[in-house]
Design a protein around this motif. Structure first.
Motif, PDB file in Angstrom:
ATOM      1  N   ARG A 217     -20.382   3.799   1.974  1.00 27.05           N
ATOM      2  CA  ARG A 217     -19.162   3.531   1.251  1.00 27.05           C
ATOM      3  C   ARG A 217     -19.338   3.675  -0.249  1.00 27.05           C
ATOM      4  O   ARG A 217     -20.364   3.321  -0.816  1.00 27.05           O
ATOM      5  CB  ARG A 217     -18.664   2.104   1.559  1.00 27.05           C
TER       6      ARG A 217
ATOM      7  N   ASN B 240      -0.542  -5.458  11.629  1.00 29.96           N
ATOM      8  CA  ASN B 240      -1.740  -4.643  11.391  1.00 29.96           C
ATOM      9  C   ASN B 240      -2.065  -3.682  12.527  1.00 29.96           C
ATOM     10  O   ASN B 240      -3.166  -3.148  12.596  1.00 29.96           O
ATOM     11  CB  ASN B 240      -2.946  -5.545  11.118  1.00 29.96           C
TER      12      ASN B 240
ATOM     13  N   ASP C 103       0.818  -1.219   0.000  1.00 30.82           N
ATOM     14  CA  ASP C 103       0.000   0.000   0.000  1.00 30.82           C
ATOM     15  C   ASP C 103       0.849   1.266   0.000  1.00 30.82           C
ATOM     16  O   ASP C 103       0.309   2.372  -0.123  1.00 30.82           O
ATOM     17  CB  ASP C 103      -0.931   0.021   1.219  1.00 30.82           C
TER      18      ASP C 103
ATOM     19  N   TYR D 221      -2.647   7.599   0.389  1.00 26.93           N
ATOM     20  CA  TYR D 221      -2.582   6.800   1.627  1.00 26.93           C
ATOM     21  C   TYR D 221      -1.322   7.141   2.423  1.00 26.93           C
ATOM     22  O   TYR D 221      -1.367   7.313   3.644  1.00 26.93           O
ATOM     23  CB  TYR D 221      -2.608   5.316   1.268  1.00 26.93           C
TER      24      TYR D 221
ATOM     25  N   ASN E 137      -7.645   3.529   5.995  1.00 31.40           N
ATOM     26  CA  ASN E 137      -8.124   2.197   5.609  1.00 31.40           C
ATOM     27  C   ASN E 137      -9.176   2.283   4.510  1.00 31.40           C
ATOM     28  O   ASN E 137      -9.156   1.505   3.545  1.00 31.40           O
ATOM     29  CB  ASN E 137      -8.729   1.481   6.825  1.00 31.40           C
ATOM     30  N   GLN E 138     -10.103   3.220   4.673  1.00 34.62           N
ATOM     31  CA  GLN E 138     -11.182   3.339   3.700  1.00 34.62           C
ATOM     32  C   GLN E 138     -10.670   3.838   2.349  1.00 34.62           C
ATOM     33  O   GLN E 138     -11.134   3.401   1.298  1.00 34.62           O
ATOM     34  CB  GLN E 138     -12.249   4.292   4.243  1.00 34.62           C
TER      35      GLN E 138
ATOM     36  N   SER F 285      -8.623   0.924   0.614  1.00 32.82           N
ATOM     37  CA  SER F 285      -9.368  -0.320   0.377  1.00 32.82           C
ATOM     38  C   SER F 285      -9.940  -0.401  -1.032  1.00 32.82           C
ATOM     39  O   SER F 285     -10.279  -1.491  -1.504  1.00 32.82           O
ATOM     40  CB  SER F 285     -10.509  -0.448   1.397  1.00 32.82           C
TER      41      SER F 285
ATOM     42  N   ALA G  86      -5.166  -7.714   0.937  1.00 35.36           N
ATOM     43  CA  ALA G  86      -6.213  -7.192   1.815  1.00 35.36           C
ATOM     44  C   ALA G  86      -5.724  -7.143   3.258  1.00 35.36           C
ATOM     45  O   ALA G  86      -5.227  -8.135   3.800  1.00 35.36           O
ATOM     46  CB  ALA G  86      -7.458  -8.059   1.710  1.00 35.36           C
ATOM     47  N   LYS G  87      -5.825  -5.971   3.851  1.00 28.95           N
ATOM     48  CA  LYS G  87      -5.456  -5.800   5.262  1.00 28.95           C
ATOM     49  C   LYS G  87      -6.076  -4.509   5.760  1.00 28.95           C
ATOM     50  O   LYS G  87      -6.379  -3.605   4.981  1.00 28.95           O
ATOM     51  CB  LYS G  87      -3.939  -5.756   5.455  1.00 28.95           C
ATOM     52  N   SER G  88      -6.277  -4.442   7.060  1.00 25.55           N
ATOM     53  CA  SER G  88      -6.855  -3.246   7.669  1.00 25.55           C
ATOM     54  C   SER G  88      -6.084  -2.957   8.943  1.00 25.55           C
ATOM     55  O   SER G  88      -5.900  -3.834   9.781  1.00 25.55           O
ATOM     56  CB  SER G  88      -8.339  -3.471   7.980  1.00 25.55           C
TER      57      SER G  88
END
Length: 802
Positions: free
Chosen positions: A797, A445, A415, A760, A459-460, A463, A470-472
């Motif tokens: 969203r 994480n 990211d 980001y 995160n939003q 994403s 995929a990770k948050s």
């Protein structure tokens, strides 16, 4: 009892002061009317673009309170709406005593200036409605869709008790995922280290664990970083670990890719790879490539040699040799020819550049496998930092070296992969298990840097990228304040609002070092640089950031203004000639004619013979046009030069207007924005010279000033963190940049995804407070909010973010 009584009195006094402050603020600070040039101006009736002009007039002491008659200023900040306020706090409660009927608006677009006369501008019927919309001030909005903060325990007990105890005593605490990454020594390991997750702590603790608990020979460990500073800092931190032998730490082989593989090359062939043969200056490389282009008739004013070198570097780092290039367009076709000649010239002169340190070692390992095996037997463990930034040749080298043991620990975050222009590709991180079968993947994480509200927003935003793991991220604390989006009219007002907010926070106890203003490209710093340069606030910027007014296209346009005021300005004449497609050698003829004809250097243009009638005619026209603009405003002067002398033709024909990120045509648009608040050429030119001088002075002072506001591109800010971050220009065409939008319209999504990663990275530099600017206009045109902020501005969203 006396102590309790004193405390009660203190509380009461604070309550009274707060009440008075609130009354004062509501009663006076939010005045909407002031007197300017004996006329009343009302903010509710002013066109929005006038606010910055009114603000500047207030700084000059030209605004007065309509009630008490003392000086007032216009407040332009982030959290409160614009209003007039008294410079000195007064005991009386001033009011807006002028009615709306009596107030006047500032005419900003009703007239244009032509040859000293004001001419009415024709307006469509709907223009009144447009102005009404533009005059509306949009209040700052908190980010939406931020879930409530739920604290999680991250303490871990998986390490050997004795080691964990010694780490804790040294102030080193690990969460469960960090501990798992530290203790997994053998076999390939990919550590997905999200923003603020403590990757440096994991790398250093893992190395300490290998040395102390596993007794691994430090000489068998290779630690690879992307900067020499990062490698030195890791070793310095290692020495601080409990029971660590500093001698062992020094034996670890560490450094950047270039330094490590150059050491191998120079050891095996010191004559060929002597440092005296290194092209370590950019001008040296440019000199070679320009020499190679002579028979191609590529004029440096029309061909982007700097971009050509960047493209050649990209091909080399991608292991695409001179004969393997498949050009996509005419420019790449010419660059491919230069690539071949550039390499041939280096080979003939026995020279090498930084890229050759990697490609040369790659070739060495292929040509002499016994040397490769020698290093495979020596190094058993590889730790690679910032793995998302790795390029093809670096990746292949590490695969070759680790082929026997497979003990590769790669730490990175797809990211945060933002260096595609240097050949880096997050795909190597995404495909790690394919090249290293059986690899273990651990995700860090927990974000230890930023408040929950910032982490959630980040995160939003990220994403919506499709090509990612995929990770948050989870934050460790709540800041109590959501990120804010604010809506300045344009770049000028954006800078003013940011500076006002910084000043307010410093008054509250913040330090200058707490702040960073981040922008997409260097030119994005122009307005905020000018605000800070005219304030008493300390700030710093990148050492290689040139002044906006030193940019080639900007100098070319300013040259006409300078010559209109001083017809013998040699530097201005030199800067003007390229825009007329006249060679610099003509300058000597102009100097000679000036003496022979006893006239100004500008006047001498009519005597210059170029062999082309149309060009000689244009040179004569330059004289009259340049003289005609001396009494105009800067904006009108720019428009006259563009229209009468075909300056736009120069912009279109010049290949290296700047680079793919900062185009010369955009520079002219920025220049017009900068000049809008100046009425005379003399005043504006004085300003430009002052800013050029300030740029040099600020860079000099920056070297020794740690407590300063940071102005930085997002790329340069990667890896850094600040308590308060302002992200400038979150609009389409800037972030995401135009080049990514053009690629996306052509069906290529990778550049747009990298731009979102850039956003980001910018957002996750903030620890406590984050402010994202969404200007209504950019470079004089209507701007649209960046698609990247859609998830935190809409209710619910956004599905595709496209």
């Amino acid at each position: 009892m006396p102590v309790c009584y004193d405390k009660i009195c203190l509380v009461v006094r604070k309550m009274i002061n707060n009440l008075n402050s609130a009354i004062y603020k509501n009663g006076v600070f939010f005045m909407k009317t002031a007197i300017l040039h004996n006329k009343a101006v009302n903010l509710e009736q002013l066109n929005r673009e006038s606010f910055q002009h009114i603000y500047e007039e207030g700084k000059k002491g030209k605004l007065y309170c309509p009630d008490c008659g003392v000086s007032v200023r216009l407040y332009l900040g982030i959290m409160d709406e614009p209003h007039f306020y008294h410079i000195q706090q007064s005991s009386r409660m001033c009011k807006d005593i002028v009615t709306k009927k009596e107030s006047a608006t500032i005419e900003t677009e009703e007239y244009i200036e032509r040859n000293g006369f004001k001419i009415p501008v024709s307006r469509p019927i709907a223009s009144a409605a447009v102005k009404e919309i533009e005059s509306a001030f949009k209040k700052a909005q908190p980010a939406k869709n931020i879930p409530p903060y739920i604290q999680e325990s991250t303490h871990n007990q998986s390490f050997p008790d004795e080691y964990l105890k010694s780490l804790s005593q040294a102030g080193v605490f690990l969460d469960e995922q960090q501990a798992a990454a530290v203790s997994h020594i053998n076999g390939p390991l990919l550590v997905l280290a999200g923003a603020g997750s403590g990757k440096t702590r994991v790398l250093t603790t893992r190395t300490a664990f290998m040395l102390r608990e596993k007794n691994i020979d430090p000489k068998s460990i290779m630690l690879v970083t992307f900067t020499a500073k990062a490698a030195a800092e890791m070793k310095e931190r290692l020495i601080q670990y409990p029971g660590m032998d500093s001698r062992k730490v020094r034996q670890i082989v560490s450094g950047t890719f270039h330094s490590l593989f150059y050491r191998i090359l120079s050891f095996h062939n010191p004559g060929k790879w002597s440092s005296v043969k290194l092209l370590n200056k950019e001008w040296q490389r440019e000199q070679i490539i320009k020499e190679s282009s002579k028979d191609l008739k590529l004029d440096e004013k029309e061909f982007a040699f700097d971009l050509a070198l960047q493209q050649i570097s990209y091909w080399k780092n991608s292991l695409i040799g001179p004969g393997k290039v498949h050009p996509k367009n005419d420019w790449e076709e010419q660059t491919a020819i230069l690539y071949q000649r550039y390499e041939q010239t280096k080979l003939r002169r026995e020279l090498f550049d930084f890229d050759d340190m990697l490609t040369g070692c790659h070739a060495l390992f292929h040509e002499k496998p016994e040397i490769l095996e020698q290093y495979q037997n020596r190094f058993h463990y590889f730790l690679i930092d910032e793995f998302q930034d790795i390029n093809n040749v670096q990746y292949e080298l590490m695969k070759m070296l680790s082929d026997k043991t497979k003990n590769v620990c790669a730490v990175g975050d797809d990211d945060q992969s933002i260096y595609a222009f240097r050949g880096s590709d997050p795909q190597y991180l995404l495909d790690f298990e394919k090249d290293f079968p059986g690899a273990k993947v651990i995700t860090l994480n927990q974000n230890y840097r930023s408040a929950h509200e910032i982490v959630s927003a980040a995160n939003q935003i990220i994403s919506l990228n499709k090509h990612r793991r995929a990770k948050s991220m989870n934050a460790q604390f709540s800041g109590g304040q959501h990120p804010f989006l604010f809506f300045p009219f344009d770049e000028e007002e954006e800078a003013t609002m940011i500076m006002t907010d910084i000043q307010e926070k410093i008054e509250e106890g913040y330090e200058p070092r707490d702040f960073a203003v981040l922008f997409r490209t260097h030119t994005g710093s122009r307005a905020i640089f000018e605000r800070l340069a005219n304030s008493s606030l300390p700030f710093k910027l990148d050492q290689d950031a040139e002044s906006f007014y030193d940019r080639f296209i900007v100098r070319s346009m300013l040259a006409f203004l300078k010559l209109s005021l001083n017809e013998d300005d040699q530097n201005a004449l030199k800067d003007m000639l390229p825009s007329l497609f006249v060679k610099q050698s003509v300058l000597q003829d102009i100097k000679a004619e000036s003496i022979l004809q006893d006239c100004s250097m500008l006047e001498c243009l009519k005597f210059i013979k170029t062999g082309f009638a149309f060009q000689e005619s244009k040179l004569k026209k330059v004289i009259s046009v340049t003289r005609s603009i001396s009494g105009l405003s800067p904006i009108t002067a720019f428009e006259t030069v563009e229209k009468e002398l075909g300056f736009q033709d120069f912009l279109k024909k010049r290949g290296n207007e700047g680079n793919k990120m900062d185009k010369g045509s955009d520079d002219i648009k920025d220049l017009k924005v900068a000049a809008r608040n100046f009425e005379s050429l003399h005043e504006f030119l004085e300003h430009t010279e002052h800013m050029r001088a300030m740029n040099k002075e600020i860079k000099r002072l920056s070297r020794n000033n740690d407590n300063a506001i940071t102005l930085s591109t997002i790329h340069r800010a990667k890896g850094l963190e600040y308590n308060v971050v302002y992200v400038a220009g979150a609009v389409e065409g800037n972030l995401p940049h135009d080049h990514a939008l053009e690629a996306y319209r052509s069906g290529e999504s990778a550049p747009l995804e990298e731009e979102r990663r850039l956003m980001y990275v910018a957002v996750t530099r903030a620890r406590k407070d984050l402010y994202i600017s969404v200007p209504e206009k950019r470079r004089g045109r209507k701007a649209y909010a960046s698609r990247f902020i859609a998830p935190i501005t809409r209710s619910g969203r956004n599905k595709d973010g496209k």
